[in-house]
Design a protein around this motif. Sequence first.
Motif, short mmCIF file in Angstrom:
data_model
loop_
_atom_site.label_atom_id
_atom_site.label_comp_id
_atom_site.label_asym_id
_atom_site.label_seq_id
_atom_site.Cartn_x
_atom_site.Cartn_y
_atom_site.Cartn_z
N PRO A 18 0.89 -1.16 0.12
CA PRO A 18 -0.05 0.01 -0.06
C PRO A 18 0.92 1.34 0.08
O PRO A 18 1.95 1.39 0.74
N ALA A 19 0.52 2.14 -0.77
CA ALA A 19 1.05 3.43 -0.79
C ALA A 19 1.08 4.49 0.54
O ALA A 19 1.77 4.92 0.66
N ASP A 49 -3.88 3.80 -9.89
CA ASP A 49 -5.18 3.35 -9.84
C ASP A 49 -5.56 2.59 -8.61
O ASP A 49 -6.62 2.81 -7.87
N ARG A 50 -4.49 1.81 -7.97
CA ARG A 50 -4.92 1.05 -6.88
C ARG A 50 -4.11 1.74 -5.60
O ARG A 50 -4.12 1.01 -4.37
N ASP A 51 -3.55 2.72 -5.75
CA ASP A 51 -2.57 3.62 -4.71
C ASP A 51 -1.82 2.58 -3.92
O ASP A 51 -1.72 2.45 -2.76
N SER A 52 -0.94 1.83 -4.80
CA SER A 52 -0.03 0.80 -4.26
C SER A 52 1.37 0.85 -5.00
O SER A 52 1.41 1.29 -6.05
#
Length: 67
Positions: A18-19, A49-52
């Motif tokens: 996870p970002a 898009d997935r913030d990762s």
Amino acid sequence: MVQEVEAVHRTKVLNSFPAGDPYGSWPAEEYAARCRERGQRATVVMDLDRDSFLVVALDADGSHSTA
């Protein structure tokens, strides 16, 4: 530009982080470093898009040439 698109198609996601992690991309970078120690061509990319952070391995089949 075509080479960039080809590179995306020849990747395999090894792990995702996870970002929002308090340590930012460090866990992903450390995981990628361990993969590289094992001889795998791994790098970290950001999936907006997935913030990762994704650790991806480029396909090492050598079937393409960079011109």
